[in-house]
Design an enzyme around this catalytic site. Structure first.
Site, PDB file in Angstrom:
ATOM      1  N   GLY A 123       0.678  -1.112   0.000  1.00  0.00           N
ATOM      2  CA  GLY A 123      -0.137   0.034   0.035  1.00  0.00           C
ATOM      3  C   GLY A 123       0.843   1.247  -0.097  1.00  0.00           C
TER       4      GLY A 123
ATOM      5  N   GLN B 282       2.964   2.702   2.323  1.00  0.00           N
ATOM      6  CA  GLN B 282       3.994   2.570   2.866  1.00  0.00           C
ATOM      7  C   GLN B 282       4.829   1.361   2.222  1.00  0.00           C
ATOM      8  OE1 GLN B 282       6.274   4.376   4.666  1.00  0.00           O
ATOM      9  NE2 GLN B 282       5.072   5.939   4.659  1.00  0.00           N
TER      10      GLN B 282
ATOM     11  N   ARG C 160      -2.016 -10.636  -0.549  1.00  0.00           N
ATOM     12  CA  ARG C 160      -2.875 -11.689  -0.592  1.00  0.00           C
ATOM     13  C   ARG C 160      -2.956 -12.003  -1.964  1.00  0.00           C
ATOM     14  NH1 ARG C 160      -7.633  -8.757   2.607  1.00  0.00           N
ATOM     15  NH2 ARG C 160      -7.313  -6.451   1.646  1.00  0.00           N
TER      16      ARG C 160
ATOM     17  N   HIS D 275       4.612   1.995  12.417  1.00  0.00           N
ATOM     18  CA  HIS D 275       3.873   2.754  13.416  1.00  0.00           C
ATOM     19  C   HIS D 275       3.544   1.696  14.589  1.00  0.00           C
ATOM     20  CE1 HIS D 275       0.912   5.186  15.271  1.00  0.00           C
ATOM     21  NE2 HIS D 275      -0.451   4.531  14.761  1.00  0.00           N
TER      22      HIS D 275
ATOM     23  N   GLY E  39       3.726   7.548   2.210  1.00  0.00           N
ATOM     24  CA  GLY E  39       4.640   6.956   1.373  1.00  0.00           C
ATOM     25  C   GLY E  39       4.861   7.496  -0.021  1.00  0.00           C
TER      26      GLY E  39
ATOM     27  N   ASP F 256       1.569  10.385  17.556  1.00  0.00           N
ATOM     28  CA  ASP F 256       0.935  10.110  16.157  1.00  0.00           C
ATOM     29  C   ASP F 256      -0.525  10.112  16.076  1.00  0.00           C
ATOM     30  OD1 ASP F 256       1.785   9.373  13.166  1.00  0.00           O
ATOM     31  OD2 ASP F 256       0.153   8.131  13.906  1.00  0.00           O
TER      32      ASP F 256
ATOM     33  N   GLU G 121      -2.792  13.295  14.589  1.00  0.00           N
ATOM     34  CA  GLU G 121      -4.168  12.960  13.581  1.00  0.00           C
ATOM     35  C   GLU G 121      -5.276  13.398  14.210  1.00  0.00           C
ATOM     36  OE1 GLU G 121      -2.674   9.135  12.467  1.00  0.00           O
ATOM     37  OE2 GLU G 121      -4.162   8.184  13.825  1.00  0.00           O
TER      38      GLU G 121
ATOM     39  N   GLU H  13     -12.697  30.433   1.219  1.00  0.00           N
ATOM     40  CA  GLU H  13     -11.805  31.074   2.165  1.00  0.00           C
ATOM     41  C   GLU H  13     -11.421  30.159   3.256  1.00  0.00           C
ATOM     42  OE1 GLU H  13     -10.276  34.444   3.123  1.00  0.00           O
ATOM     43  OE2 GLU H  13     -11.345  34.312   1.456  1.00  0.00           O
TER      44      GLU H  13
ATOM     45  N   SER I 149      -0.253  39.892   5.745  1.00  0.00           N
ATOM     46  CA  SER I 149      -0.415  41.271   5.988  1.00  0.00           C
ATOM     47  C   SER I 149      -0.524  41.470   7.369  1.00  0.00           C
ATOM     48  CB  SER I 149      -1.733  41.767   5.246  1.00  0.00           C
ATOM     49  OG  SER I 149      -2.701  41.039   5.938  1.00  0.00           O
TER      50      SER I 149
HETATM   51  N1  LIG Z   1       0.167   5.945   5.119  1.00  0.00           N
HETATM   52  C1  LIG Z   1       1.208   6.227   5.154  1.00  0.00           C
HETATM   53  O1  LIG Z   1       1.798   6.729   4.528  1.00  0.00           O
HETATM   54  C2  LIG Z   1       1.969   5.928   6.503  1.00  0.00           C
HETATM   55  C3  LIG Z   1       3.001   6.780   7.004  1.00  0.00           C
HETATM   56  C4  LIG Z   1       3.624   6.366   8.277  1.00  0.00           C
HETATM   57  C5  LIG Z   1       3.382   5.171   8.772  1.00  0.00           C
HETATM   58  N2  LIG Z   1       2.461   4.328   8.342  1.00  0.00           N
HETATM   59  C6  LIG Z   1       2.133   3.172   8.530  1.00  0.00           C
HETATM   60  O2  LIG Z   1       2.519   2.149   7.989  1.00  0.00           O
HETATM   61  C7  LIG Z   1       1.662   0.802   7.964  1.00  0.00           C
HETATM   62  C8  LIG Z   1       1.152   0.461   6.759  1.00  0.00           C
HETATM   63  O3  LIG Z   1      -0.096   1.542   6.496  1.00  0.00           O
HETATM   64  P1  LIG Z   1      -0.055   1.982   4.861  1.00  0.00           P
HETATM   65  O4  LIG Z   1      -1.192   3.283   5.106  1.00  0.00           O
HETATM   66  O5  LIG Z   1       0.778   1.798   4.130  1.00  0.00           O
HETATM   67  O6  LIG Z   1      -1.375   0.981   4.687  1.00  0.00           O
HETATM   68  P2  LIG Z   1      -2.526   0.915   3.613  1.00  0.00           P
HETATM   69  O7  LIG Z   1      -1.812   1.425   2.209  1.00  0.00           O
HETATM   70  O8  LIG Z   1      -3.844   0.815   3.993  1.00  0.00           O
HETATM   71  O9  LIG Z   1      -2.032  -0.892   3.163  1.00  0.00           O
HETATM   72  C9  LIG Z   1      -2.661  -1.475   2.269  1.00  0.00           C
HETATM   73  C10 LIG Z   1      -2.130  -2.791   2.053  1.00  0.00           C
HETATM   74  O10 LIG Z   1      -2.412  -3.815   3.160  1.00  0.00           O
HETATM   75  C11 LIG Z   1      -2.928  -4.906   2.342  1.00  0.00           C
HETATM   76  N3  LIG Z   1      -3.854  -5.599   2.986  1.00  0.00           N
HETATM   77  C12 LIG Z   1      -5.076  -5.071   3.716  1.00  0.00           C
HETATM   78  N4  LIG Z   1      -5.541  -5.940   4.553  1.00  0.00           N
HETATM   79  C13 LIG Z   1      -4.890  -6.939   4.320  1.00  0.00           C
HETATM   80  C14 LIG Z   1      -4.988  -8.377   4.770  1.00  0.00           C
HETATM   81  N5  LIG Z   1      -6.251  -8.595   5.522  1.00  0.00           N
HETATM   82  N6  LIG Z   1      -4.375  -9.247   4.551  1.00  0.00           N
HETATM   83  C15 LIG Z   1      -3.492  -8.996   3.727  1.00  0.00           C
HETATM   84  N7  LIG Z   1      -3.191  -7.868   3.049  1.00  0.00           N
HETATM   85  C16 LIG Z   1      -3.923  -6.865   3.416  1.00  0.00           C
HETATM   86  C17 LIG Z   1      -3.487  -4.170   1.113  1.00  0.00           C
HETATM   87  O11 LIG Z   1      -3.486  -5.332  -0.073  1.00  0.00           O
HETATM   88  P3  LIG Z   1      -4.795  -5.432  -1.163  1.00  0.00           P
HETATM   89  O12 LIG Z   1      -4.602  -4.464  -2.064  1.00  0.00           O
HETATM   90  O13 LIG Z   1      -4.809  -7.081  -1.352  1.00  0.00           O
HETATM   91  O14 LIG Z   1      -6.200  -5.036  -0.184  1.00  0.00           O
HETATM   92  C18 LIG Z   1      -2.354  -3.399   0.638  1.00  0.00           C
HETATM   93  O15 LIG Z   1      -1.144  -3.849   0.027  1.00  0.00           O
HETATM   94  C19 LIG Z   1       0.718   1.306   9.025  1.00  0.00           C
HETATM   95  O16 LIG Z   1       1.450   0.518  10.492  1.00  0.00           O
HETATM   96  C20 LIG Z   1       0.612   2.622   9.078  1.00  0.00           C
HETATM   97  O17 LIG Z   1       0.253   3.185  10.543  1.00  0.00           O
HETATM   98  C21 LIG Z   1       1.646   4.757   7.129  1.00  0.00           C
END
Ligand SMILES: NC(=O)c1ccc[n+]([C@@H]2O[C@H](COP(=O)([O-])OP(=O)(O)OC[C@H]3O[C@@H](n4cnc5c(N)ncnc54)[C@H](OP(=O)(O)O)[C@@H]3O)[C@@H](O)[C@H]2O)c1
Length: 337
Positions: free
Chosen positions: A16, A18, A38, A97, A123, A178, A182, A214, A239
């Site tokens: 996803g 990250q 998966r 995280h 990411g 964190d 948020e 605005e 300003s």
């Molecule tokens: N968002 C950010 O940039 C960010 C920043 C700092 C830290 N973090 C941390 O990084 C970690 C990942 O976050 P993210 O935002 O990158 O996650 P994300 O984008 O929501 O990740 C989605 C990924 O997880 C897979 N997935 C979801 N449920 C699943 C399951 N039950 N079994 C297998 N694969 C599954 C998805 O695959 P499918 O496509 O198959 O569903 C996809 O590859 C978290 O701990 C988050 O707190 C994130």
């Protein structure tokens, strides 16, 4: 090119926001990277299209000596019983995280290292920054030091994904700050501030389109200035009238009541009450979240935005964070974080 992981194979579980950024950056830096996804999922297809070998989560974990758990936080407790036994007894497990390290009872082997490497941006920003030759700060913490070298392993991972400088922290500090950030500013506080200001103007008879432009649309420019130059730098670019309003009216908007609410919200995070509430919501299929999300999406501010920016609205900036809670459509890692 050297291998930042010293020959250790990396498994990135999840492709996803990250997962994609970290896998791509590690590969560019010379590491051997396997993606766990998966079968049949969108992430599997995206990772393969990016040229990665993909296998199931447990198979990827089994094949690696560094395993990064980059799945949505709410998905991790459910998959952990299948993944944990596959992780080598001497492996290093990396989280981005601390939520599940602090609040879920994940089990680890006595010789395993468990570390936190948390980049300080979505990411997409991590990927773009590093691809352009830059580096992104990250927080690093050791949750368990099974090998005696957990910190070095965390530093190697952080360097491999393109992070510097590294700020030492603890899992508790990273997680609590964190969540607080948020809830109080970046997502919750900002959205409530904008919506309340919009509603105040519209209730007073002002045009919704002008109100939107605005109190919401122009935020980007101020946020960019704050990011680039800090609070004092931002104040240098506005300003005198805006500056006087800022310093005399701002503390009235975020005054005693808001500070009390911040304290309560922080206490709920520190006591684990927020985590328990959220995990119960996830376990129930997130019905409250779905209802709240639908109600927010139907708010007149959305129609005001469409009208103010022309039919369809302006495209989101590429790095705009986009929420991806359970039940939401699959996120596009190439666009948000
Ligand atoms: N968002 C950010 O940039 C960010 C920043 C700092 C830290 N973090 C941390 O990084 C970690 C990942 O976050 P993210 O935002 O990158 O996650 P994300 O984008 O929501 O990740 C989605 C990924 O997880 C897979 N997935 C979801 N449920 C699943 C399951 N039950 N079994 C297998 N694969 C599954 C998805 O695959 P499918 O496509 O198959 O569903 C996809 O590859 C978290 O701990 C988050 O707190 C994130």
């Amino acid at each position: 090119m050297g291998d930042p992981l010293g020959g250790r194979t990396a498994a990135v579980l999840g492709f996803g926001h990250q997962g994609a950024a970290q896998a791509l950056n590690l590969r560019d830096a010379g590491a051997r990277v396997l993606v766990g996804a998966r079968e049949g999922g969108a992430a599997e297809a995206r990772a393969r299209a990016a040229g990665f070998e993909t296998v199931g989560l447990a198979a990827a974990a089994r094949a690696a000596s560094m395993v990064a758990v980059l799945l949505p936080d709410e998905a991790v407790p459910a998959v952990w019983p299948a993944v944990a036994p596959a992780i080598d007894a001497g492996a290093c497990v990396v989280f981005a995280h601390g939520f599940n390290l602090l609040y879920a009872e994940l089990e680890f082997g006595p010789r395993q290292d468990v570390v936190l490497v948390a980049p300080t941006a979505p990411g997409r920003v991590l990927r773009d920054t590093v691809a352009a030759g830059g580096r992104l700060p990250a927080y690093v913490a050791v949750h368990r030091d099974g090998s005696g070298g957990a910190l070095r392993a965390a530093q190697a991972w952080a360097a491999g994904i393109g992070c510097a400088p590294l700020w030492p922290t603890t899992v508790r500090e990273e997680t609590e700050v964190d969540l607080f950030g948020e809830q109080v500013v970046l997502c919750g506080g900002l959205q409530s501030l904008v919506t309340s200001a919009f509603e105040t103007l519209v209730a007073a008879g002002y045009s919704p389109e002008i109100a939107y432009l605005e109190v919401a649309h122009q935020l980007r420019y101020l946020a960019e200035a704050l990011h680039a130059r800090g609070p004092a730098g931002l104040r240098q670019g506005i300003s005198g009238t805006a500056l006087y309003g800022d310093l005399t009216r701002g503390p009235r908007v975020i005054g005693t009541a808001s500070r009390a609410a911040m304290g309560e919200i922080l206490a709920e995070i520190q006591s684990g009450a927020f985590a328990r509430e959220w995990r119960a919501e996830v376990a129930a299929g997130a019905p409250r979240l779905a209802a709240l999300r639908a109600r927010a999406a139907a708010h007149p501010i959305e129609e005001a935005r469409r009208r103010a920016l022309g039919e369809g609205g302006a495209p989101l900036p590429e790095d705009a964070p986009r929420p991806h809670p359970p039940g939401s459509p699959p996120a596009e890692p190439a666009e948000s974080g």
